[in-house]
Design an enzyme around this catalytic site. Structure first.
Site, mmCIF file in Angstrom:
data_model
loop_
_atom_site.group_PDB
_atom_site.id
_atom_site.type_symbol
_atom_site.label_atom_id
_atom_site.label_comp_id
_atom_site.label_asym_id
_atom_site.label_seq_id
_atom_site.Cartn_x
_atom_site.Cartn_y
_atom_site.Cartn_z
ATOM 1 N N TRP A 180 3.709 -56.699 -52.834
ATOM 2 C CA TRP A 180 5.030 -57.502 -53.269
ATOM 3 C C TRP A 180 5.826 -56.298 -54.156
ATOM 4 O O TRP A 180 4.910 -55.647 -55.213
ATOM 5 C CB TRP A 180 4.671 -58.738 -53.983
ATOM 6 C CG TRP A 180 6.168 -59.353 -54.776
ATOM 7 C CD1 TRP A 180 7.150 -59.613 -54.145
ATOM 8 C CD2 TRP A 180 6.385 -58.885 -56.144
ATOM 9 N NE1 TRP A 180 8.188 -59.844 -55.082
ATOM 10 C CE2 TRP A 180 7.775 -59.265 -56.165
ATOM 11 C CE3 TRP A 180 5.445 -58.540 -57.297
ATOM 12 C CZ2 TRP A 180 8.390 -59.424 -57.715
ATOM 13 C CZ3 TRP A 180 6.224 -58.432 -58.446
ATOM 14 C CH2 TRP A 180 7.532 -59.050 -58.639
ATOM 15 N N GLU A 221 5.011 -59.509 -48.993
ATOM 16 C CA GLU A 221 5.405 -60.741 -49.731
ATOM 17 C C GLU A 221 7.039 -60.640 -49.965
ATOM 18 O O GLU A 221 7.353 -59.916 -50.856
ATOM 19 C CB GLU A 221 4.687 -61.489 -50.972
ATOM 20 C CG GLU A 221 5.143 -62.291 -51.708
ATOM 21 C CD GLU A 221 4.501 -62.693 -52.934
ATOM 22 O OE1 GLU A 221 3.513 -61.702 -53.399
ATOM 23 O OE2 GLU A 221 4.556 -63.466 -53.742
ATOM 24 N N ASP A 289 11.665 -69.720 -59.667
ATOM 25 C CA ASP A 289 10.152 -69.283 -59.375
ATOM 26 C C ASP A 289 9.424 -69.416 -60.607
ATOM 27 O O ASP A 289 9.311 -68.058 -60.949
ATOM 28 C CB ASP A 289 10.250 -68.050 -59.020
ATOM 29 C CG ASP A 289 9.089 -67.318 -58.483
ATOM 30 O OD1 ASP A 289 8.096 -67.966 -58.011
ATOM 31 O OD2 ASP A 289 8.911 -66.208 -58.476
ATOM 32 N N ASP A 291 6.542 -70.394 -61.515
ATOM 33 C CA ASP A 291 4.957 -70.265 -61.309
ATOM 34 C C ASP A 291 4.339 -71.240 -62.319
ATOM 35 O O ASP A 291 3.462 -71.248 -62.903
ATOM 36 C CB ASP A 291 4.721 -68.697 -61.796
ATOM 37 C CG ASP A 291 5.112 -68.047 -60.608
ATOM 38 O OD1 ASP A 291 4.379 -68.058 -59.608
ATOM 39 O OD2 ASP A 291 5.905 -66.898 -60.969
ATOM 40 N N ASP A 321 -1.005 -68.419 -56.853
ATOM 41 C CA ASP A 321 -0.088 -67.499 -57.673
ATOM 42 C C ASP A 321 0.675 -68.252 -58.930
ATOM 43 O O ASP A 321 1.805 -68.842 -58.386
ATOM 44 C CB ASP A 321 0.801 -66.721 -56.915
ATOM 45 C CG ASP A 321 1.613 -65.725 -57.523
ATOM 46 O OD1 ASP A 321 1.288 -65.500 -58.721
ATOM 47 O OD2 ASP A 321 2.620 -64.894 -56.751
HETATM 48 C C1 RNT Z 1 5.936 -62.230 -58.103
HETATM 49 C C2 RNT Z 1 5.056 -62.502 -56.948
HETATM 50 C C3 RNT Z 1 4.023 -61.703 -56.920
HETATM 51 C C4 RNT Z 1 3.097 -61.816 -58.327
HETATM 52 C C5 RNT Z 1 1.665 -61.281 -58.437
HETATM 53 C C6 RNT Z 1 1.434 -61.076 -59.774
HETATM 54 O O1 RNT Z 1 7.163 -63.102 -57.882
HETATM 55 O O2 RNT Z 1 4.953 -63.960 -56.354
HETATM 56 O O3 RNT Z 1 2.864 -62.227 -56.003
HETATM 57 O O4 RNT Z 1 3.386 -63.138 -58.766
HETATM 58 O O5 RNT Z 1 1.397 -60.566 -57.374
HETATM 59 ZN ZN ZN Z 2 3.367 -64.396 -55.012
#
Ligand code: RNT
Ligand code: ZN
Length: 414
Positions: A180, A221, A289, A291, A321
Site C-alpha cells: 500500500w 491495496e 477511513d 480505522d 487493520d
Molecule cells: C492505509 C492502509 C494500510 C495501513 C497499514 C498500516 O490506509 O490501510 O494498510 O493502514 O498498512
Molecule cells: Zn489497510
C-alpha cells in the site's frame, strides 16, 4: 443438557452442521496487525506518522520497543481462540544498533520476529512501509517524479518481498506481502495519468523478480483518499483491481477504503470470479477511513457470509487493520480478532445451501423468513463453546485479565 448441546439440536433442525462449523473456524488463521499495539510507530524513531493515516488518542501503555510489543501480542493472543498470524510492517525491523535504510532491509532484520512466531506456531504476513520516512515526505513514493526517490522505494518493495518469502519458507506458512502506498494529492491534479503510469512501472519492477509462490503471495491495496490527500489517490481501487487481474496478483480490499455507502461484501464474489485468491484488511470506517476497532456489525457478518457461501475460506487472506489509540490497545486487538471469528462462525452456522436453493426457486418470502429467524438462533452458545474448547476465557472474562495486565504492566510504562 448443556446450552451448547441444546443449541446444537436446534441448528440440526435446519440441517446446519455445528461440529463442522467449529472445525472449519479452528482452521482459519487471521492476521493480527502488530501496529495496533503502538499506534503505527514502529521501531525506527522516524518521527510522526505520515501517509495520510492517523492514530488518534493517548491511552496510556503503548508498546515502545520489540519486547513490549511482543509481550502485548502474547497477552492478546492468549485471549483469542485458535492459531493465527501476525502482520508486520517493515518499520518494525529489529536492527540491534546497526540500522540500515529501508531499501537495504534483509530477512535477518526480522529474525527476532520469525523466532517469536516459530515458537508460537504463528504465521507472518508482511508489508513494506511506504510512509513515515523522509523520502515519503511529499507523499509520493512509487509514483514519485524523481527517479532516485522512486528507485529507493522500488528497492524497498523488492526487499519486502524477499523478507516475506523468507518468513513464509521458514515458518512453513505462506506469507502475504501487501503493498500500500500513500501516493496522492491534496488538491485537484493537473495530470491524473502520469503518476499512475509511474506507479505501474514501479510495480512491474518490483514484481519482476520471480519468488516462490508456495511461500509468498503478493497483494496490492487501493484507497479512495487519505488525510491531506483528499483529491487524488494514485493507487485507486480500479488501478489495483486491473493491475491485479492482469498480473495475477491478489487485490486487497480494505473495508475503510471505499466511499461510505459502498460495501466490500458485495465486491468479494466478483473478485473471486476473476482471481484465484483475494485479501482483506478488515477495518471499521466511521464516516471516513477512521480505522475504528472491528465490531460484530452487519457488514462484518455480510463479508463473512460471502466468504463462506462462495466456498472461499481457502482463497482469502484475512487481516485486520485498525489503530485506535483512545482505548486499551490489547482490548482493541482482542475485540477485533474475536469479532472476526464470531462473524465467520455466524456465517458458517447459516443454512446457506437451503437459502441458495430458495433463491434459485425465487422463493424470496421463505428466504426472508429464514434469514430473520436465524438472527435469533442461540449463536452465542456455540461461540462460548468454541472459546471453551480452545481454552480461552468465555464471554467477557478476558477483560479482567486485560485489566490486570494494564495495572501491572501497561501503566508502569510511563
Ligand atoms: C492505509 C492502509 C494500510 C495501513 C497499514 C498500516 O490506509 O490501510 O494498510 O493502514 O498498512
Ligand atoms: Zn489497510
Amino acid at each position: 443438557m448443556s446450552r451448547f448441546e441444546s443449541a446444537k439440536e436446534l441448528y440440526n433442525l435446519y440441517d446446519v452442521d455445528v461440529e463442522n462449523a467449529l472445525q472449519t473456524l479452528a482452521g482459519i488463521r487471521i492476521s493480527m496487525h502488530c501496529w495496533q499495539g503502538d499506534d503505527v510507530c514502529g521501531f525506527e524513531n522516524s518521527g510522526s506518522l505520515s501517509g495520510g493515516i492517523a492514530a488518534i488518542g493517548n491511552y496510556p501503555g503503548k508498546a515502545r520497543n520489540p519486547e513490549e510489543l511482543m509481550a502485548d501480542i502474547d497477552k492478546a493472543l492468549s485471549l483469542i481462540p485458535g492459531k493465527h498470524k501476525i502482520n508486520l510492517h517493515a518499520s518494525y525491523a529489529v536492527m540491534n544498533g546497526k540500522p540500515v535504510d529501508r531499501d537495504k532491509l534483509e530477512p535477518r532484520h526480522f529474525q527476532v520476529w520469525i523466532d517469536f512466531a516459530k515458537s508460537r506456531n504463528l504465521g507472518i504476513d508482511f508489508n513494506p512501509t511506504f510512509f513515515s520516512h523522509p523520502k515519503a515526505a511529499d507523499n509520493l513514493t512509487l509514483s514519485n517524479p524523481d527517479p532516485a526517490i522512486r528507485h529507493f522505494w522500488v528497492e524497498h518493495g523488492k526487499a519486502a518481498r524477499r523478507i516475506a518469502e523468507y518468513c513464509g519458507k521458514t515458518l512453513g506458512i505462506q506469507a502475504l506481502n501487501n503493498i500500500w502506498v500513500p501516493d496522492g494529492f491534496k488538491d485537484i491534479p493537473a495530470d491524473r495519468y502520469t503518476p499512475r503510469l509511474r506507479l505501474k512501472d514501479s510495480l512491474d519492477e518490483i514484481y519482476a523478480e520471480k519468488l516462490d509462490k508456495k511461500w509468498l503471495a503478493d497483494s496490492i491495496e487501493g484507497k479512495v483518499f487519505g488525510l491531506g490527500l483528499e483529491s487524488y489517490t494514485v493507487g485507486s481501487h480500479e488501478f489495483y483491481m486491473n493491475y491485479a487481474a492482469k498480473n495475477n496478483i491478489l487485490c486487497l480490499l480494505d473495508t475503510g477504503h471505499f466511499h461510505p455507502t459502498e460495501f466490500v461484501s458485495d465486491k468479494i464474489p466478483t473478485l473471486l470470479l476473476f482471481s484465484e485468491k483475494i485479501a482483506l484488511h478488515v477495518s471499521r470506517p466511521v464516516r471516513w477511513d477512521s480505522d475504528h476497532v472491528v465490531i460484530f456489525d452487519d457488514e462484518l457478518k455480510e463479508i463473512a457470509k460471502e466468504l463462506v457461501r462462495c466456498d472461499a475460506l481457502n482463497r482469502v487472506f484475512i487481516g485486520l487493520d485498525f489503530f485506535d489509540a483512545s482505548i486499551n490497545r490489547i482490548a482493541a486487538w482482542v475485540i477485533g480478532m474475536r469479532n472476526m471469528q464470531k462473524a465467520l462462525l455466524y456465517a458458517l452456522l447459516l443454512p446457506n445451501k437451503t437459502l441458495a436453493e430458495l433463491q434459485e426457486k425465487s422463493d424470496f418470502t421463505r428466504i426472508l423468513v429464514t434469514m430473520e429467524e436465524f438472527k435469533s438462533m442461540p449463536f452465542a452458545d456455540i461461540w462460548d463453546h468454541f472459546c471453551e474448547i480452545n481454552n480461552v476465557p468465555v464471554r467477557d472474562a478476558w477483560f479482567n485479565i486485560v485489566g490486570q495486565y494494564e495495572k501491572e504492566v501497561l501503566l508502569k510504562r510511563g
